[in-house]
Each structure stands twice: as structure tokens, then as C-alpha cells.
Design a protein around this motif. Sequence first.
Motif, short mmCIF file in Angstrom:
data_model
loop_
_atom_site.label_atom_id
_atom_site.label_comp_id
_atom_site.label_asym_id
_atom_site.label_seq_id
_atom_site.Cartn_x
_atom_site.Cartn_y
_atom_site.Cartn_z
N LEU A 61 0.81 -1.21 0.00
CA LEU A 61 0.00 0.00 0.00
C LEU A 61 0.85 1.27 0.00
N ALA A 62 2.12 1.13 -0.33
CA ALA A 62 2.98 2.31 -0.41
C ALA A 62 4.21 1.95 -1.22
N SER A 63 4.38 2.55 -2.36
CA SER A 63 5.54 2.30 -3.19
C SER A 63 5.95 3.61 -3.86
N VAL A 64 6.98 3.54 -4.67
CA VAL A 64 7.47 4.75 -5.32
C VAL A 64 6.35 5.39 -6.14
N ASN A 65 6.10 6.66 -5.87
CA ASN A 65 5.08 7.44 -6.58
C ASN A 65 3.67 6.86 -6.45
N ASN A 66 3.41 6.12 -5.41
CA ASN A 66 2.09 5.53 -5.22
C ASN A 66 1.83 5.43 -3.72
N TYR A 67 0.86 6.22 -3.23
CA TYR A 67 0.68 6.34 -1.79
C TYR A 67 -0.78 6.16 -1.37
N PRO A 68 -1.41 5.03 -1.69
CA PRO A 68 -2.84 4.87 -1.34
C PRO A 68 -3.10 4.90 0.16
N ARG A 69 -2.22 4.27 0.93
CA ARG A 69 -2.43 4.23 2.38
C ARG A 69 -2.34 5.63 2.97
N ARG A 70 -1.38 6.41 2.54
CA ARG A 70 -1.22 7.76 3.06
C ARG A 70 -2.43 8.62 2.72
N MET A 71 -3.00 8.43 1.55
CA MET A 71 -4.17 9.23 1.17
C MET A 71 -5.37 8.87 2.04
N ILE A 72 -5.54 7.60 2.37
CA ILE A 72 -6.65 7.23 3.27
C ILE A 72 -6.45 7.88 4.63
N GLN A 73 -5.20 7.93 5.11
CA GLN A 73 -4.94 8.58 6.39
C GLN A 73 -5.30 10.07 6.32
N LEU A 74 -4.98 10.71 5.19
CA LEU A 74 -5.31 12.13 5.03
C LEU A 74 -6.82 12.33 4.93
N TYR A 75 -7.50 11.45 4.21
CA TYR A 75 -8.95 11.53 4.10
C TYR A 75 -9.61 11.38 5.47
N ALA A 76 -9.10 10.41 6.26
CA ALA A 76 -9.67 10.16 7.59
C ALA A 76 -9.47 11.38 8.49
N ALA A 77 -8.34 12.05 8.34
CA ALA A 77 -8.10 13.25 9.13
C ALA A 77 -9.04 14.38 8.71
N ALA A 78 -9.37 14.44 7.41
CA ALA A 78 -10.24 15.50 6.91
C ALA A 78 -11.72 15.21 7.20
N ASP A 79 -12.14 13.96 7.02
CA ASP A 79 -13.54 13.59 7.23
C ASP A 79 -13.58 12.11 7.62
N GLU A 80 -13.52 11.87 8.91
CA GLU A 80 -13.42 10.49 9.40
C GLU A 80 -14.62 9.64 9.02
N GLU A 81 -15.82 10.18 9.18
CA GLU A 81 -17.02 9.38 8.94
C GLU A 81 -17.22 9.08 7.46
N ALA A 82 -16.87 10.02 6.61
CA ALA A 82 -16.99 9.76 5.17
C ALA A 82 -16.01 8.67 4.75
N THR A 83 -14.83 8.69 5.33
CA THR A 83 -13.84 7.66 5.02
C THR A 83 -14.29 6.30 5.54
N ARG A 84 -14.85 6.30 6.75
CA ARG A 84 -15.37 5.06 7.31
C ARG A 84 -16.47 4.49 6.39
N ALA A 85 -17.33 5.39 5.90
CA ALA A 85 -18.43 4.96 5.02
C ALA A 85 -17.91 4.32 3.74
N MET A 86 -16.77 4.81 3.23
CA MET A 86 -16.17 4.21 2.04
C MET A 86 -15.84 2.74 2.28
N PHE A 87 -15.30 2.45 3.45
CA PHE A 87 -14.93 1.08 3.74
C PHE A 87 -16.14 0.22 4.11
N ILE A 88 -17.12 0.82 4.75
CA ILE A 88 -18.34 0.06 5.05
C ILE A 88 -18.97 -0.44 3.75
N ASN A 89 -19.03 0.43 2.76
CA ASN A 89 -19.60 0.04 1.47
C ASN A 89 -18.71 -0.98 0.75
#
Length: 804
Positions: A61-89
Motif C-alpha cells: 500500500l505504499a511504493s514509489v510514486n504511489n501512496y494509497p495508504r497515506r491518502m486514506i490517512q489524510l482523508y480520515a483526518a479530513a472527514d473520518e465518517e466519510a472515510t469510514r463509510a467508504m470502507f463500510i460500502n
Amino acid sequence: MINKNSLAAVIAAYKQNFSTHWENEKYKWEAVQHFQDHWDINASDFAEMFTKATDKTNNLLASVNNYPRRMIQLYAAADEEATRAMFINLYDESKHFAERVEKFQSDAEAMRVKYDQGTWRQHFQTLNSISTYLWLRYPDKYYIYKYSECRAVAKVLDSDFIPKKSASSRNLVGEFHLYNEICEQLKKDKELVQMLQSVLTDRCYPDKALKTLMMDLGFYISRFYTKKSTEDHAEWFPMDYSPNITTEEWLALLADKRVFNTKSLKIMKRIKDCGGMATCKQLSEKYGNNSNYYNSGSSALAKRVAETTECPLMTSHNDNAKWWPILYVGKHADKDMAGNYMWKLRDELSKALDQFDLSEIPLYEEEPQAKISQGKEKQGYWWLNANPKIWRFSDIDIGETQRYTLYNENGNKRRIFQNFLDAKAGDLIIGYESYPVKQVVALAKVLEESDGEYLYFEKTEGLVTPIDYATLKNCPELEKMEYFQNPQGSLFKLTKEEYDFIEDIIREENPITPKENMETYSKDQFLEEVYMTEERYETLISLLKHKKNLILQGAPGVGKTFTAKRLAYAMMGLKDDSRIELIQFHQNYSYEDFMMGYKPKEEGFQLQYGIFYKFCQKAANMPDQPFFFIIDEINRGNMSKIFGELLMLIEKDYRGTKATLAYNGMPFTVPKNLYLIGMMNTADRSLAMIDYALRRRFSFFEIEPGFHSAGFQSYQSALDHDTFNILIERIKELNQEIAADSSLGPGFRIGHSYFCGQAECTDEWLKEVVEYDILPMLHEYWFDEPDKLQRWENILRGVFNDER
């Protein structure tokens, strides 16, 4: 459809390379298990939970020029419940998974647009990353999708399905069906399944459905199998990565002593002397030092090169494997070579070494004795003070590598900075924690000298009984110890005499169990001794492995304690009593006896560690060996009072989880290699039912009288005693009546152990068993039914009055 002959060839090659391949790839199974242990969609702090659950995924989930895990962490910091809803779905299995993936991508893009501050150019939630989330959550159903790997697999196996660029949903579904087809074939290969099962540890997901194995086979096909028939130069790895350092830049680095120290230049000169390529084993055997000298030395050098040049790094799940490609390309060594993996100097570095003067660099190491006589390689000894704000020794597993920064959080050198520079690989460490306990709690050793940024060490032993600061401080032999002179700092020198003195004190409280030639113990021996059917034995083993906590319950005399100990022997394969602790609960047994508590001493009260606490520490020191804590009469104690917070920690799913103890404020965990076995007498009317909170954490196994087992019948036949045979028939009849009695039941039957263990069978011994063991028990059972009691007294005594 796939070509099964091609698949057979792939599997054969995979099995041939499995042992070396596994060491690099086992992190996938560990990542899944870690995720399963920590994922909680309803966690109060979603960002923290997500980070913890995915912190073993490394390059997935983290490689050169590819940071999906970090983006989820940033999304959760910005809107925790919306990010949670993404994973619930995403994890809603009632919906088609392709639709869920597309929804996840669209939601990620919407989040990026909504909260972007001009820095989020991509959301990085590709099919690869989203399929990784699905695989982590449902590892028995999904695979990670990667276009290049899927395409390689499809081509090698002549699949009807070949993934195409820009066909996301079709590719996802196609890979799912393709890999399922292959997976079904893998399940038929018993040898491969056994190879996997033999290397899985408690840290690995069991992978019963073999989905992760299938995924790894896909990685093997794309990375290794497809390249096996190419020219020799194409076998070198990695061919798709370069640090982009020119020959001229390498020359400048070679002249920089902060980058290429003497050790680094030795390694370079020796590889050049070998023709520019060698295994660490070859270098060790030819020039001296051990293999790790070259392995760790190359990684440390590469880190310094990367720090100085800011060159790109190769994506890797393995911390070491992302460094050495800066210096080398590599490949698996031939079978007739010493060592497993060969390195070859990168062309630009090799050309630079041709131009650099290495004449003053020794090619061979001096003999060890010569080094000692010159005072260059003396053993070093250190006192390491752990800062609980940063890390604790209790947070480190045995054998785990820990690194300690040479600079504090402000970038300043740590106190007594020279000590960090002087520490050498192999130096011994006394591990001390100054808060909250002020105790020596561990022993460790230096793994690798400092690389300019970190000092690397590993914990070798956690002390079962820690040593108090006051105990050492009051010793005149230690009054000049560097730490006692000025305790400000982290790493302090010890003289050999000081280290030996401290170790002697440690060993007084923590003696080393001498190694003995222990007798082996097998399943067959268990069945011979315990008088249980093979099927019930297999059930017993399975329950204990699955739950880790087991209670053996049954009537008196069925051999519960005997069975418990031999069950431990069978699982260990040895009669190793040093890994077994046997205690008995009673009404006054307390948490202070079991775990820890304050006990009166000459000068007030002192914290004392209990038997379970010490045994857990002992088990943690040998994580690869099973340990067994056996509790007789487990239901005689006050369970909640004795176990306290352990009610949570003994659960299998919480093994390895740390909880802070109230008495000393230190983290504590019940290790995964510790098994709890309790015994409970079902015929004791005076005992209340076992605490429900504890009951649900144990499996319960009924130990039955073994008169009908093959083992007992063989024992009975060997005795060849007529009175014994008749008495056993009467006991079997008695047990039938007890089991049918509504006021008693099967749990009150007479056990076989009353009739075992005698060197010689005599009528006198059998009479004693009847008069002083069996009949007193029947008096208790049928105290209100004198006629029934009298009848059975007559029957059992009559065995000895038969005219034969």
C-alpha cells in the motif's frame, strides 16, 4: 480455461524455490493476520485504527510514486465518517464487488476534490490498492489485482482470459475467476500445501483457502518464472531500477569518509577482488568476518549513499532489500556455490572503484587473536536506558531488531555521543527502564555499529524477575559505574567487571535452565499412557491449538492432571518440564499470588511478581517454543479476583496485545506460545459453576473413564489377573448406573486411574482401592439411598469372595 501442464511446470519450479522465496514473501501472510487482529470498522478513532491495521503492509500500500495508504490517512483526518463509510460500502458483501470497487474510487476522487489544498494530485485508489483492502479483510475470498502480474500469469498458463489496458471491471472479474481456477489446482498439490503449513507461524494468517498462496504464485510467475529462460544478464535483479548515480558521482562518494568508511571500502575491495560479484558467504570464507558483516555493512552504506545523494529508492516490502540495489544487482546463487544470493557491483560503481586508490585498505582480516592482542576487538559492555516516552524493552520481542537514534527529536547529538560511535556488533547490553519501575528488565546485544544515524541492537532475554535499581546502587562494586556517576543520557559504558557483577545478580534471580538430553514424546506414547482413543486425542490437540485455553473436566480418577502433562509433552515432542508450570487454585488464591502484588519486607512493602507473570516472561524469551501453564482445581478459585485484566489478555485474539498493569504501570502481554490447561472435577458438589467470563475463553473437554480404550485393554491384558478383570467389569456396570442416575450423571463416573500405576497387581492392592477410594465416594453419592449403597458394597466386596 488454463493449460494444466504449464501450471504443473510452474508449481514444480515454485516448490523448488519455495524455501528461499518464502523468506522474502512471508510478510504477506503476516500483513493479513495483523490486519485481522486490528481491524475494527466501528473504532472510535478510525484513522488510528486504519494506520495500526495496515502498518505491516509495507510496499503493498505504499511504493514509489504511489501512496494509497497515506491518502486514506489524510482523508480520515479530513472527514473520518466519510472515510469510514467508504470502507463500510467496500466491505458490504451483499453487493457485487466490482460495483463496490468503482464506488470506492469515485468516493475517493470526490474526497480529493472536496478537501484538496493544491497538493493532492491523485487519490491513488487503484484496482491494485482497493483489491488489497478487500484481500486484507476477506483473505479467504479475494486476491490482490495487479495488471502486470495477472497478464503474466494468463500468458504463461495459456488462459482464455488476458487482461487488457483500460478494462478495469472486466480485468477485476477476469482475474478473480482465473485465480480461482488455479487455486483449485493448488489445493490438490498436497506437497505444496504441506510446505506452506510447515512455515506458517502464529504471526501468519492460516490461509486455509490458499488465496494468498495463489496470489504469491502469481507474483512468482511474473517476477521470476517468466525470466528463467532469458539470457544470463536478464537474470540479475532488479533490471527496472537504477539509483541514477554516475561513475563521477561514485568517485566523489568514495572519497567522502562520511559515506565510505573503512568498513565500506573493505567490502568494495573484496567484491572487486572476486571479479565484481560474490555472495556474502563467499566473502566471509575468503576474507574473514561473518556473512552479516557484509550484509548489514552494505545496507548501512547504501543508506548513507541515499541520504547524501537523495537518489530514488527501489520499492520493497523488505527494509534491507530496498537498500542494497543502490550498490548491486543480484540473483540467486548456483547450487554449487557457497551462499544463497549473489551480488554484482553496479557498472558505474565498479568503474569508479577501478579509478579509486584502495591500496591502503586491507584485503584480508587479521586473525581474531591478533586483533585481541592489539586491543582492537575487545568485547564491549553497555548500560542502555530506555526512554518510555519513545520505547520500552517490554515492547520488543525476543530477537527483534530495535534501532536507537544518535540524535534527539531536536536534531542534537545524544549525551555521551562517543558511546554510540564506540559500540560494536556483538557488544552486550544491560537493559534498564528508568520509569515507572526503575529496574533492569532485559539483556540485549548490539547487532550493528552505528551508521551515523542509528545504533542497532536486539533483545536477547526479558528478565523473569527484574532487578531493582536500589539493589545495584547499593553495591560498592558498582559505585564508579558511568550511569551512577551521571544518569543523564541513554548509553553508558560498563567495564567487564561491572557487567559480570550485574549478570551474577541477574542470574541469582533468573537462573538459566541447563540444557539436558530430553526424552522424546510422541502421539503413540500419549495413547499408550493416557488411555484415550486416537480420534479424541486429535480433537484435544485441535481444541488447544485453536483456543489456546482448555479445561479438562471429568469425574475423579480419570487422570486429568496426568493427561494435561502428557498433552503438553505430545505438543512439545519432548518431556521438557522446564516449559511446564503446574499450580493448584484454592479459595484464598489471589491476583497477588498469580500476577503481582505488594508483600511485606523488612523495610515496608515490596512489589513481588507472581507465578503466572514470571512464566509469561519465560515463555516470551523462547517465542518459537510452546509453553504450558497447568491449573489444577481451576474452579476452586475466585476467577475474576485471580485473573483480573488477564480475562481479556488470555483470549487467543488478544494474545500479544499489551495492557498496562495497575501495580507497576508497565505493559504486559500473554505470549502467543503459551497454552493454558485447567482441570475441573465435575463430581465435586461443593464447587459453584465456573465464572461465565472465563468459561467463554476456554474450550471444555470431558475426560472419560478409559476402560474401553485400546491402551487400557492392552494394560489389562498384560496384567493377566483374574480378580482385576472381574473388578473392572463390575466398575463398568457401576458407571452405567451412575451415568443413568438423574441426581448424578456421567460426570460422577469412576475413573480408570484408580487402577493404574501399580508395579504389581495383587488382591490386597485391589481391596485397598475398593475400600478406601471407591466406597467412600459412593457413600457421598448415595448418602440418601442406603439400599443402593448397600447393594454396591456387596457387589464390589463380593469380587474378592468369589470361589474360583
